[in-house]
Write an enzyme that holds these catalytic residues in place. Structure first.
Site, PDB file in Angstrom:
ATOM      1  N   ASP A   1       0.843  -1.196   0.000  1.00 14.12           N
ATOM      2  CA  ASP A   1       0.000   0.000   0.000  1.00 14.12           C
ATOM      3  C   ASP A   1       0.880   1.249   0.000  1.00 14.12           C
ATOM      4  O   ASP A   1       1.652   1.475   0.922  1.00 14.12           O
ATOM      5  CB  ASP A   1      -0.914   0.000   1.226  1.00 14.12           C
TER       6      ASP A   1
ATOM      7  N   SER B   1      -7.006   4.351  -1.578  1.00 11.65           N
ATOM      8  CA  SER B   1      -6.793   2.905  -1.505  1.00 11.65           C
ATOM      9  C   SER B   1      -8.054   2.090  -1.703  1.00 11.65           C
ATOM     10  O   SER B   1      -7.977   0.892  -1.970  1.00 11.65           O
ATOM     11  CB  SER B   1      -6.162   2.541  -0.155  1.00 11.65           C
TER      12      SER B   1
ATOM     13  N   HIS C   1      -1.137   2.717  -5.146  1.00  7.67           N
ATOM     14  CA  HIS C   1      -0.844   4.101  -5.527  1.00  7.67           C
ATOM     15  C   HIS C   1       0.545   4.453  -5.006  1.00  7.67           C
ATOM     16  O   HIS C   1       1.173   3.668  -4.289  1.00  7.67           O
ATOM     17  CB  HIS C   1      -1.879   5.064  -4.935  1.00  7.67           C
TER      18      HIS C   1
ATOM     19  N   HIS D   1      -1.201  11.021  -1.200  1.00  8.88           N
ATOM     20  CA  HIS D   1      -0.796  10.054  -2.217  1.00  8.88           C
ATOM     21  C   HIS D   1      -0.188  10.773  -3.414  1.00  8.88           C
ATOM     22  O   HIS D   1      -0.381  11.971  -3.594  1.00  8.88           O
ATOM     23  CB  HIS D   1      -2.006   9.245  -2.697  1.00  8.88           C
TER      24      HIS D   1
END
Length: 532
Positions: free
Chosen positions: A69, A119, A387, A462
């Site tokens: 992640d 996510s 990501h 992100h």
């Protein structure tokens, strides 16, 4: 003989530890000065690449997806250097386990309504095969975040469900809560990723019939064979004390409906070789041969960062993966396993690069463990990220410089030193007397040091760039070039002959094969690799 010696040296990666000399010049191995060293290494790599023309077109009995992640490409590179430095090397020449995978592609990560994704929407893509809105799991883009009434009719199923329906064993292993965004897309249909239990849901959503994610974990696919991670508090009645932290109120149960989902699961599985464990000792004392179903909830919330993990009470990701595979591989029809290194993301959000990179290195260990327990001939393994992050490192650092160290020069604007690792935004932004903080006055290699950021935010964001997809095993060559992220589960399902497109699997005497057309495609791919 000289060439052979150079090949052996390169194969063994005996580049050694690189240290900085008294004059600040890198002291790298003498053989690196010789062109033949690099030429021989490249020739060996070329020969290995040429062998890939014999494509693995077996049916995939097993499928494993490792999801880091927030593990963007800069994180992969930095983790590689850290892994090498932890073993006494300079780090740059080190190979991560994922680096050894023969096929690498890029995935475009945007959500249907977001250029820079979250996510939940990404998990729906790489697990369910369709792109979705940010903040939603297991529903199509027709569903609107937080609007319960948009759930019905927009549910989409995941590859974990496809595998279970095909008779395979299935498992979820994560370092976050088991009802967090990534794992939840494997089994839940929720218009809000934050509906962990009914306590986090608005009353109108509960009254309208929407179910919290923890409840869906046990009801939507009731016989998930292995579930391991955190999230204990969402499974117990509100205010019920936690078994491990009885005096800590924030760890108590959260459920308003008064249900004990763990007890319900245990009652249902008591005659099916089902076991519930909540600490490492219980987990490692199990005999996998006598366990068919396993529920392991090791923390009330997320598991601790690996750097802070109590190795006596909480299992590592590698230990969880080893137990999971031992249980799942007993099924003669094979298995599907989702493994999430979920706290890489959390480290980055907090601006704590050291925590994030150690999490990535631990996930790489887990990948190595899975490799030891499976065969490339019948197991497709994919490693990717949902990501990226606003994380990077630079500053013209010298070979072998600690990944958490300083750049070799000071800023030519404010004349202050800076660390190689920096964030584009986040909590590391700090001004002292109206100027950038002087990092030489603090311990920038401390575990929880927050690297400097250009823009102040309570939580770093992100990144929007493509992420790498590493693949090996049957039909791994189908992951090539640049693809939409939702392509990933379609490839995995195709390789395993599950899901919607199984017509290429021709059964004859219990065996499965591929249509002849695939051989032509494979040949074209091979030619393109040789001439491009």
């Amino acid at each position: 003989m000289k060439v052979m010696a150079l090949l052996v040296m390169s194969c063994g990666l005996i580049l050694g530890s690189l240290v900085l000399g008294g004059l600040g010049k890198p002291q790298f191995p003498e053989q690196e000065k010789e062109p033949q060293f690099w030429n021989a290494w490249a020739q060996r790599t070329l020969k290995n690449a040429l062998m890939l023309q014999n494509l693995n077109q077996n049916k995939a009995k097993n499928l494993i997806l490792f999801l880091g992640d927030g593990m963007g490409v800069p994180t992969v590179t930095a983790a590689r250097i850290l892994k090498g430095q932890l073993s006494g090397q300079s780090g740059e020449e080190t190979q991560l386990e994922m680096d050894k995978f023969p096929f690498v592609s890029l995935a475009k990560t945007y959500n249907t309504n977001a250029q820079v994704p979250d996510s939940a929407g990404t998990a729906t893509a790489y697990l369910c095969g369709v792109k979705a809105n940010e903040g939603t799991v297991g529903v199509s883009a027709a569903a609107v975040r937080s609007q319960c009434q948009t759930t019905k009719g927009n549910e989409v199923t995941s590859i974990l469900r496809w595998a279970k329906d095909a008779g395979k064993s299935v498992g979820i292993v994560t370092t976050t809560r088991v009802n967090h965004a990534t794992p939840s897309a494997a089994y839940a249909h929720s218009v809000d990723r934050d509906w962990y239990s009914d306590n986090e849901m608005p009353d109108e959503a509960v009254q309208a019939g929407c179910k919290d994610i923890a409840q869906q974990l046990f009801e939507n696919i009731p016989n998930i064979d292995v579930i391991m991670g955190g999230g204990r508090k969402y499974m117990f009645p509100k205010n019920q004390s936690d078994v491990e932290y009885p005096d800590v109120a924030k760890h108590s149960g959260t459920r308003k409906d008064g249900r004990s989902l763990v007890q319900e699961w245990s009652d249902r599985m008591k005659d099916k070789k089902g076991h519930y464990v909540w600490n490492k000792k219980q987990l490692l004392s199990l005999n996998p041969n006598s366990v068919d179903y396993l529920l392991g909830l090791f923390e009330p919330g997320d598991l601790p960062f690996d750097l802070e993990r109590n190795s006596e009470t909480d299992p590592s990701l590698t230990e969880m993966v080893e137990v999971a595979i031992k249980i799942l591989r007993k099924n003669p029809s094979g298995f599907y396993l989702l493994v999430e290194g979920g706290r890489i993301d959390h480290g980055h959000h907090e601006g704590k690069a050291k925590q994030a990179l150690y999490e990535a290195v631990e996930m790489d260990r887990a990948i190595g463990q899975a490799d030891l327990m499976t065969s490339i001939h019948n197991t497709m393994t994919i490693v990717t990220a949902d990501h990226s992050h606003m994380f990077n490192f630079g500053g013209y650092t010298l070979r072998g410089n600690t990944i958490f160290g300083l750049a070799p020069m000071v800023s030519d604007v404010d004349q202050k030193p800076f660390t190689s690792i920096l964030y584009g935004n986040g909590p590391g932004f700090k001004m002292v007397n109206g100027a950038r903080e002087n990092v030489s006055t603090i311990d920038y290699q401390e575990n929880n040091y927050q690297a400097q950021a250009a823009v102040p935010l309570k939580m770093e964001t992100h990144g929007g760039e493509d992420v790498a997809v590493f693949a090996k095993g049957p039909l791994a060559h189908l992951l090539h070039g640049v693809h939409e992220q939702n392509y990933i589960p379609h490839v995995m399902a195709y390789a395993a002959c599950i899901g919607q497109n199984r017509e290429h699997c021709m059964s004859s005497g219990g065996t499965s094969g591929l249509r002849p057309v695939l051989s032509s495609v494979a040949a074209l791919l091979t030619v393109s690799r040789l001439f491009c």
